[in-house]
Design a protein around this motif. Structure first.
Motif, PDB file in Angstrom:
ATOM      1  N   LYS A  99      39.268  27.192  39.902  1.00 22.31           N
ATOM      2  CA  LYS A  99      38.245  27.965  39.190  1.00 22.31           C
ATOM      3  C   LYS A  99      36.865  27.667  39.771  1.00 22.31           C
ATOM      4  CE  LYS A  99      37.247  30.761  35.738  1.00 22.31           C
ATOM      5  NZ  LYS A  99      37.774  32.135  35.655  1.00 22.31           N
ATOM      6  N   THR A 100      36.115  28.722  40.055  1.00 22.13           N
ATOM      7  CA  THR A 100      34.808  28.579  40.691  1.00 22.13           C
ATOM      8  C   THR A 100      33.755  29.344  39.884  1.00 22.13           C
ATOM      9  OG1 THR A 100      35.898  28.499  42.848  1.00 22.13           O
ATOM     10  CG2 THR A 100      33.525  28.864  42.842  1.00 22.13           C
ATOM     11  N   ASN A 101      32.558  28.774  39.844  1.00 21.04           N
ATOM     12  CA  ASN A 101      31.433  29.481  39.244  1.00 21.04           C
ATOM     13  C   ASN A 101      30.960  30.530  40.253  1.00 21.04           C
ATOM     14  OD1 ASN A 101      29.039  30.346  38.073  1.00 21.04           O
ATOM     15  ND2 ASN A 101      28.483  28.296  37.344  1.00 21.04           N
ATOM     16  N   VAL A 102      31.433  31.771  40.072  1.00 18.27           N
ATOM     17  CA  VAL A 102      31.203  32.821  41.065  1.00 18.27           C
ATOM     18  C   VAL A 102      29.725  33.165  41.190  1.00 18.27           C
ATOM     19  CG1 VAL A 102      31.752  35.197  41.686  1.00 18.27           C
ATOM     20  CG2 VAL A 102      33.517  33.733  40.680  1.00 18.27           C
ATOM     21  N   LYS A 103      29.021  33.275  40.081  1.00 16.26           N
ATOM     22  CA  LYS A 103      27.602  33.644  40.121  1.00 16.26           C
ATOM     23  C   LYS A 103      26.783  32.602  40.883  1.00 16.26           C
ATOM     24  CE  LYS A 103      27.626  36.297  35.807  1.00 16.26           C
ATOM     25  NZ  LYS A 103      27.038  36.432  34.443  1.00 16.26           N
ATOM     26  N   SER A 134      37.004  30.337  49.874  1.00 19.93           N
ATOM     27  CA  SER A 134      37.829  30.524  51.075  1.00 19.93           C
ATOM     28  C   SER A 134      37.790  31.971  51.551  1.00 19.93           C
ATOM     29  CB  SER A 134      39.273  30.101  50.786  1.00 19.93           C
ATOM     30  OG  SER A 134      39.331  28.732  50.420  1.00 19.93           O
ATOM     31  N   ILE A 135      37.829  32.906  50.603  1.00 20.85           N
ATOM     32  CA  ILE A 135      37.747  34.318  50.961  1.00 20.85           C
ATOM     33  C   ILE A 135      36.384  34.628  51.580  1.00 20.85           C
ATOM     34  CG2 ILE A 135      37.702  36.655  50.012  1.00 20.85           C
ATOM     35  CD1 ILE A 135      39.764  35.732  47.966  1.00 20.85           C
ATOM     36  N   PHE A 136      35.331  34.091  50.998  1.00 21.84           N
ATOM     37  CA  PHE A 136      33.987  34.284  51.554  1.00 21.84           C
ATOM     38  C   PHE A 136      33.917  33.755  52.993  1.00 21.84           C
ATOM     39  CE2 PHE A 136      31.207  34.502  47.468  1.00 21.84           C
ATOM     40  CZ  PHE A 136      31.946  35.594  47.061  1.00 21.84           C
ATOM     41  N   TYR A 137      34.489  32.605  53.207  1.00 19.23           N
ATOM     42  CA  TYR A 137      34.426  31.993  54.538  1.00 19.23           C
ATOM     43  C   TYR A 137      35.149  32.850  55.574  1.00 19.23           C
ATOM     44  CZ  TYR A 137      34.733  28.480  58.206  1.00 19.23           C
ATOM     45  OH  TYR A 137      34.621  27.807  59.399  1.00 19.23           O
ATOM     46  N   THR A 245      41.942  36.051  39.586  1.00 25.55           N
ATOM     47  CA  THR A 245      42.053  37.256  40.405  1.00 25.55           C
ATOM     48  C   THR A 245      40.888  38.205  40.167  1.00 25.55           C
ATOM     49  OG1 THR A 245      44.469  37.092  40.354  1.00 25.55           O
ATOM     50  CG2 THR A 245      43.523  39.206  40.974  1.00 25.55           C
ATOM     51  N   ILE A 246      40.507  38.375  38.905  1.00 25.25           N
ATOM     52  CA  ILE A 246      39.357  39.226  38.587  1.00 25.25           C
ATOM     53  C   ILE A 246      38.081  38.669  39.217  1.00 25.25           C
ATOM     54  CG2 ILE A 246      37.907  40.052  36.702  1.00 25.25           C
ATOM     55  CD1 ILE A 246      40.414  40.161  34.971  1.00 25.25           C
ATOM     56  N   ASP A 247      37.918  37.346  39.162  1.00 22.38           N
ATOM     57  CA  ASP A 247      36.748  36.722  39.787  1.00 22.38           C
ATOM     58  C   ASP A 247      36.728  36.968  41.293  1.00 22.38           C
ATOM     59  OD1 ASP A 247      35.881  35.795  37.360  1.00 22.38           O
ATOM     60  OD2 ASP A 247      36.735  33.786  37.600  1.00 22.38           O
ATOM     61  N   MET A 248      37.910  36.877  41.945  1.00 23.70           N
ATOM     62  CA  MET A 248      37.978  37.087  43.392  1.00 23.70           C
ATOM     63  C   MET A 248      37.606  38.521  43.757  1.00 23.70           C
ATOM     64  SD  MET A 248      41.217  34.901  44.869  1.00 23.70           S
ATOM     65  CE  MET A 248      42.445  35.823  43.950  1.00 23.70           C
ATOM     66  N   GLU A 249      38.101  39.484  42.980  1.00 25.85           N
ATOM     67  CA  GLU A 249      37.810  40.887  43.281  1.00 25.85           C
ATOM     68  C   GLU A 249      36.332  41.200  43.090  1.00 25.85           C
ATOM     69  OE1 GLU A 249      40.456  43.025  40.778  1.00 25.85           O
ATOM     70  OE2 GLU A 249      42.230  42.638  42.005  1.00 25.85           O
ATOM     71  N   ASP A 250      35.775  40.757  41.974  1.00 24.04           N
ATOM     72  CA  ASP A 250      34.345  41.014  41.726  1.00 24.04           C
ATOM     73  C   ASP A 250      33.471  40.314  42.761  1.00 24.04           C
ATOM     74  OD1 ASP A 250      35.039  42.516  39.536  1.00 24.04           O
ATOM     75  OD2 ASP A 250      34.699  40.903  38.078  1.00 24.04           O
ATOM     76  N   ALA A 251      33.829  39.072  43.080  1.00 25.64           N
ATOM     77  CA  ALA A 251      33.019  38.325  44.041  1.00 25.64           C
ATOM     78  C   ALA A 251      33.106  38.942  45.443  1.00 25.64           C
ATOM     79  CB  ALA A 251      33.482  36.874  44.091  1.00 25.64           C
TER      80      ALA A 251
END
Length: 265
Positions: A99-103, A134-137, A245-251
């Motif tokens: 779990k990551t603080n996306v904002k 990881s996706i951002f990277y 998953t929702i956090d990954m898609e929005d981010a």
């Protein structure tokens, strides 16, 4: 981490197996005490209520039911419970760490892009744990190939991260299905043994029928309890995966927007 929890599960099985022998001895002692009580004069209702739940500890009652249900099938059901719980706890810990603080991460990445460029943003993602970072990277690695390539990379690597999040769920669902099936199988075999006892006695005695059915139904109850416990953990894990998953898609959408603004500059 998964190997550690599997080691704990195996250790628990070894300890549980070691207690079976002592439980059988205690069951024999309990049977002898039952014969003495049956031969004695009937006690009053008040005396029976007074002794219920105080003379027999909980762990002793569980051991007694375990032996009555048949050590073979009950041991298999307990194995399903231990392995299922080990996998469930491992998944819960993994998802909590994922779990990551996306904002906050998006803010850091955007500041790094404005102040230090792509390499600074890579360092931020490299030093942040979780699938979103990881996706951002992976997207930032392919920034020089164009935004279309970045989007494709994010989508592809997002599927990889989803597979990692769902790792082990198939085994938990397998134990959820097997535990009640083993219970029903033990019940059928117990009923067969009860009818064999009736045939050997040559008479349908209420004691023989009731005792055999009670022993047969214990395995069903145990299997259903194990399945319900694991089902609660399974649904909780699915809810955590959906949230991540929702956090990954929005981010991912937000990252593409940030890179588009940075590219225009």
């Amino acid at each position: 981490m998964k190997k550690f929890f599997m080691f704990l599960a195996v250790a628990g099985l070894m300890t549980f197996t070691a207690n079976i022998a002592s439980a059988q001895d205690e069951q024999e002692a309990a049977a002898a005490a039952t014969e003495v009580v049956e031969n004695a004069a009937p006690a009053s209702g008040a005396d029976l209520l007074k002794g219920t739940g105080e003379d027999v500890p909980l762990h002793q009652a569980i051991k007694t039911k375990f032996i009555e249900g048949g050590a073979g099938f009950m041991a298999l059901i307990v194995i399903c419970l231990i392995l299922g719980l080990a996998l469930a706890i491992e998944r819960i810990l993994y998802l909590n760490f994922a779990k990551t603080n996306v904002k906050k991460l998006l803010t850091k990445v955007e500041d790094a892009l404005n102040n230090g460029g792509i390499e600074a943003a890579k360092d931020v993602c490299r030093n942040t744990r979780g699938p979103v970072a990881s996706i951002f990277y992976q997207g930032l690695l392919r920034y020089d190939q164009g935004l279309d390539t970045v989007e494709k990379s994010i989508v592809s690597y997002g599927s990889v991260q989803m597979s990692q999040l769902e790792n082990g769920l198939s085994w938990i669902s397998l134990f959820i299905a097997i535990a009640p099936s083993l219970g029903f199988l033990g019940t059928v075999i117990g009923m067969i043994q009860a009818f064999d006892a009736i045939q050997a006695a040559g008479d349908i005695s209420p004691n023989v029928v009731a005792g055999g059915m009670k022993v047969a139904l214990i395995t069903t109850v145990a299997g259903l309890i194990v399945a319900m416990i694991l089902q609660v953990f399974y649904n909780y894990i699915l809810a955590k995966i959906d949230s991540i998953t929702i956090d990954m898609e929005d981010a991912s959408i937000s990252l593409v927007d940030i890179l588009t603004k940075y590219n225009k500059k």
